[in-house]
Design an enzyme around this catalytic site. Structure first.
Site, PDB file in Angstrom:
ATOM      1  CD  GLU A  91      -1.611  -2.361   1.761  1.00  6.49           C
ATOM      2  OE1 GLU A  91      -2.484  -3.221   1.944  1.00  6.49           O
ATOM      3  OE2 GLU A  91      -0.388  -2.566   1.993  1.00  6.49           O
TER       4      GLU A  91
ATOM      5  CD  GLU B 224       0.013 -18.571   0.295  1.00  5.52           C
ATOM      6  OE1 GLU B 224      -1.079 -18.019   0.619  1.00  5.52           O
ATOM      7  OE2 GLU B 224       0.786 -19.068   1.106  1.00  5.52           O
TER       8      GLU B 224
ATOM      9  CD  GLU C 154      -2.869 -14.592   7.672  1.00  3.82           C
ATOM     10  OE1 GLU C 154      -2.451 -14.466   6.505  1.00  3.82           O
ATOM     11  OE2 GLU C 154      -2.251 -15.223   8.542  1.00  3.82           O
TER      12      GLU C 154
END
Length: 360
Positions: free
Chosen positions: A106, A120, A129
């Protein structure tokens, strides 16, 4: 309402600085081999391309991309494992191809758009998560319009199951009855999911419909806020005892037929399956319909985790889809009627075709 233990954002990223976590994932052969096969079998797609690896960890997926011919790979990793990734990249002689970027995806900037995003990102029951948010953000920020996502699609499934290791296996332990212990053990899981591997023979249904499906090229974060399946129905394929609901997921890769599945019938993975233990057990017969409502909702204030709400339904009093393959008399009648109607329609179409041939 059930949920896994929360952790804040700082603890989330610091947890991935633990090499034992990466050891577990790397040694998950089904997981690592699926990514390797998907990437290396798509050499024509990766050759000469620029790749972004989101949450690169030790950088093993980035190395697969370089082996497949990528000319530039940005391996973005927010934990201190980034330093280990740099060492492994150098060890495999890809320092000129792979650039390890220490930071959250980000927050980082890249000098160019990328052709492919590899990640992944999956957690328990696929959503835990919630790293998919980061992948979506990276897609919108860095992926070219015609770029590819590896994996490209994901699907969440559910099925009723038996849980003998929480029930009948405690009926006789070396000649000692331990049902009270088993009851106390089960009570531990009534308010939180249990992560465990389910044997195929303990699945009460295999031919199930998806709870949720996402195309990673166009799905949006708001779609992940709340995922609901109303009157989710499965047909019991063998008689048994309904003691829990088993959740698992699959991810599919583009340009290849590679699928990474975490189902009980696939090779075991570190994700195993996520089980909601029922407060009571129910005997079911082959052909019975099992129905429930299920909702996955982001857990406030920790948006990385979800609360799971499972509501058991009485299939005798709930509307069923048409046609329905269950053994209820009403559903059998409707299915027979629809089948007869279809056959009549097919015969009429066939007669019309014969008449048209006669006219010509």
């Amino acid at each position: 309402m059930t949920e896994l233990t929360d952790m804040d954002a700082d603890n989330y990223f610091s947890s991935y600085g633990d090499l034992e976590v990466h050891k577990l994932m790397i040694q998950d052969t089904a997981r690592t081999e699926a990514y390797k096969n998907a990437i290396l079998s798509s050499r024509s797609v990766f050759e000469g391309k620029t790749v972004l690896d989101v949450g690169a960890g030790t950088g093993i997926l980035s190395i697969f991309c370089a082996q497949a011919g990528a000319t530039k790979v940005f391996a973005v990793e927010a934990s201190k494992t980034a330093e280990m990734a740099r060492k492994l990249v150098a060890e495999n002689h890809f320092s000129d191809t792979i650039e390890v970027v220490y930071g959250k995806v980000e927050d980082v900037t890249l000098p160019c758009k990328v052709d492919i995003i590899v990640s992944e990102w999956m957690g328990f029951y696929m959503l835990h998560e919630s790293m998919l948010d980061s992948v979506i953000m990276a897609r919108d920020k860095f992926l070219k319009p015609d770029g590819l996502m590896f994996p490209s699609h994901c699907t969440l499934y559910a099925s009723p199951c038996a849980l003998p290791d929480l029930y009948s296996e405690w009926d006789n332990v070396c000649g000692v009855k331990m049902r009270s212990f088993a009851q106390a053990l089960r009570s531990l899981y009534l308010n939180r999911p249990k992560i465990m591997s389910i044997e195929v023979e303990n699945m009460l249904s295999h031919n199930v419909s998806p709870i949720a499906e996402f195309n990673l090229k166009n799905c949006q974060p708001h779609q992940l806020d709340k995922i609901t399946a109303q009157r989710y129905i499965t047909i019991v394929e063998k008689s048994g005892i309904y003691q829990g609901v088993c959740f698992w997921f699959d991810v599919q890769f583009p340009t290849t037929d590679t699928t990474l599945s975490t189902s009980p019938s696939s090779p075991i993975t570190h994700w195993k399956q996520t089980i909601i233990v029922l407060p009571t057990q129910i005997e079911v017969e082959e052909g019975d319909a099992v129905m429930f409502n299920v909702q996955f909702q982001r857990n406030s204030p920790n948006s990385r985790h979800y609360s799971i709400n499972l509501e058991m339904l009485d299939s005798q009093h709930e509307p069923h889809p048409n046609p329905c393959d269950c053994n209820q008399t009403k559903c059998k009648i409707i299915k027979t009627f629809l089948s007869v109607t279809k056959n009549i329609s097919d015969d009429e179409d066939s007669n019309i075709d014969d008449q048209n041939e006669g006219i010509s």
